[in-house]
Enzyme design. Structure first.
Site, mmCIF file in Angstrom:
data_model
loop_
_atom_site.group_PDB
_atom_site.id
_atom_site.type_symbol
_atom_site.label_atom_id
_atom_site.label_comp_id
_atom_site.label_asym_id
_atom_site.label_seq_id
_atom_site.Cartn_x
_atom_site.Cartn_y
_atom_site.Cartn_z
ATOM 1 N N LEU A 1 16.274 -2.698 -1.490
ATOM 2 C CA LEU A 1 16.233 -2.716 -0.025
ATOM 3 C C LEU A 1 14.966 -2.023 0.468
ATOM 4 C CD1 LEU A 1 19.941 -1.858 0.825
ATOM 5 C CD2 LEU A 1 18.907 -4.023 0.107
ATOM 6 N N ARG B 1 11.740 7.618 10.665
ATOM 7 C CA ARG B 1 11.593 9.067 10.550
ATOM 8 C C ARG B 1 10.269 9.473 9.897
ATOM 9 N NH1 ARG B 1 17.494 9.464 7.915
ATOM 10 N NH2 ARG B 1 17.051 7.258 7.636
ATOM 11 N N ASN C 1 -34.461 7.727 -3.301
ATOM 12 C CA ASN C 1 -34.051 6.337 -3.523
ATOM 13 C C ASN C 1 -33.871 5.547 -2.231
ATOM 14 O OD1 ASN C 1 -31.850 7.913 -2.813
ATOM 15 N ND2 ASN C 1 -30.394 6.610 -3.915
#
Ligand code: UD1
Ligand code: MG
Length: 467
Positions: free
Chosen positions: A15, A22, A395
């Site tokens: 389920l 909550r 870089n």
């Protein structure tokens, strides 16, 4: 423990349609994670171990999200519960997908991740041994708040299950609770579910209401009490989520300890569910092993190191306060303290990475050393290099990333800037303080212009008043 089970007459229903109000979350409850793994994944893994005929997963709220997360395992059926009218209503939706030869239906909730396969197996065995119509898993809790309580008569016979919101003050004192996990004879289950009503505090069709209905019809209801009550902890809010995580952590740490891993001050360590660890490895206090991190044998981690999605080969030492994400470390690497490895950092065997060194998307070849205060990004470095303190690969030009290529046996003096794209050939040496913008040749010494060193005689440093 390993269970070689096979239950071809069993249907499992999971389920997972509820919103999980909550939790107060935008995410469906069953996707909330316990130690890096979604709750539904724990439950599905556990029920798959039983090797049932088929598994039906009931989804409703945010079902697309849940399905996308789980994917499509072969024996899994998706069942939709459009409106979340209660656990009984959710199970009822499974009726049409259950194959004809199924005898029993095992119902589990998607919010009980601690559940073990051995427990479900014991429940099924008891159900069959007792030839019961309904068997439920129960436990005795010191803090039963929120759970359905098992109501018994004067002779100790079960008469029903009452939900927290429907319970009288007296019933709320009952410590024996329902786990929400039931094994029910298939025909009985659906006959009874058609009779379940919703006249209760939540206006829902409760699955536990099949218990009094079964008893009223003269059917047998059995219960299996659980010795380790922590297994049935349901997660309904974030307080319970944190509590379950603590329990799960204890379980996972104990499993690794029994497999030969030393864990110092285990209550301070986080080891997520998807991590793998070899033997004689030591995890020191405050360390965190996250995601798909995988450690080899005889590795030492920490104290206070964080490794996320990182692969670590045998005999690696990672010192305090290092943070690694998406990195690969070959055997014998030493790294830290205070090292940072970012995604795509590939360290070959016996590489040393020291304090305040950051490596990103770079390969560092066998035995190379970057011991102090450096940034190496988008670089391919050969073996046996020595990279001096304060070396930076420049870089990024503000728009694009550029590559630095360094050969084998290169020596780079301290405080060198390598302005990418740039190539340094094998066995080159670069003098300290250089700013390299052009290719560096093999052999000899390469220096960029340094300001002349001057001496200013009679110059005086300002002095403090007290001097
Ligand atoms: C439920 C049980 C309670 C038990 C507890 C154990 C009921 C009415 N109550 O309470 O007896 O002690 O679990 O953890 O069964 N769900 C759906 N569709 C719905 C409603 C719920 O699929 O319409 C799913 C939820 O996603 C969840 C599970 O069923 O995974 C249980 O629902 P939840 O709301 O968590 O029930 P609890 O209040 O925990
Ligand atoms: Mg629950």
């Amino acid at each position: 423990m390993f269970f070689e089970q096979h239950h071809p007459e069993l249907q499992v229903c999971v389920l997972a349609a509820g919103k999980g109000k909550r939790m107060r979350s935008n995410q469906p409850k069953v996707l909330h994670k316990v130690l890096g793994r979604a709750m539904i994944d724990y439950v599905l893994h556990t029920v798959e171990e039983l090797r049932p005929c088929s598994i039906a997963v009931v989804t409703g709220h945010a079902s697309q999200q849940v399905r996308a997360h789980v994917g499509q395992p072969a024996n899994l059926e998706w069942v939709v519960q459009d409106r979340q009218l209660g656990t009984g209503h959710a199970v009822k939706q499974c009726e049409s997908v259950i194959p004809g030869d199924v005898e029993d239906v095992l119902i589990v909730c998607g919010d009980t991740p601690m559940l073990r396969c051995s427990t479900l197996d014991a429940l099924l065995n008891a159900h069959r041994r007792n030839k019961a119509s309904v068997t439920m898993l129960t436990a005795s809790l010191d803090h039963p708040f929120g759970y359905g309580r098992i109501v018994r008569d004067g002779k100790g016979k079960i008469t029903g299950v009452v939900e927290e919101k429907d319970a009288t003050d007296e019933q709320r004192l009952i410590r024996e609770v329902s786990s929400g996990i039931y094994c029910v004879h298939r025909k009985v289950l659906f006959d009874l579910l058609h009779q379940v009503g919703n006249r209760n505090a939540q206006g829902e069709y409760y699955l536990p209401d099949i218990v009094p209905l079964a008893l009223g019809g003269g059917l047998s209801v059995a219960s299996v009490p659980l010795a380790d009550a922590s297994e049935i902890q349901g997660v309904n809010d974030r307080v319970q989520l944190a509590r379950v995580e603590v329990c799960m952590q204890q379980r996972i740490i104990r499993d690794w300890q029994l497999k030969g891993v030393t864990i110092e001050q285990p209550e301070t360590v986080r080891i997520e569910a998807t991590v793998r660890i070899g033997v004689d490895t030591t995890i020191k206090a405050g360390s965190q092993l996250l995601g798909t991190t995988c450690l080899g044998d005889e590795v030492t981690i920490g104290p206070y190191a964080v490794l996320d999605d990182t692969w670590v080969d045998d005999h690696v030492q990672i010192f305090a306060f290092s943070h690694f994400q998406g990195a690969n470390l070959g055997a014998g690497v030493k790294a830290g303290p205070f090292a940072r490895l970012r995604p795509g950092a590939e360290l070959d065997e016996d590489v040393h990475i020291g304090n305040f060194v950051e490596v990103k998307k770079s390969v560092v070849g066998h035995g190379s050393k970057i011991n102090h205060l450096s940034y190496i990004g988008d670089t391919v470095m050969g073996s046996g290099c020595n990279i001096g303190a304060g070396t930076i690969t420049c870089n990024y030009d503000g728009a694009n990333k550029h590559q630095t290529s360094i050969g084998d046996g290169v020596f780079i003096g301290s405080d060198t800037k390598l302005v990418a794209p740039v190539t340094v050939q094998s066995d080159a040496t670069i003098g300290a303080g250089s700013i390299i913008t052009k290719p560096v040749q093999s052999g000899g010494l390469t220096l960029s212009a340094r300001p002349d060193q001057r001496h200013v005689p009679h110059w005086q440093r300002p002095r403090k008043k007290s001097d």
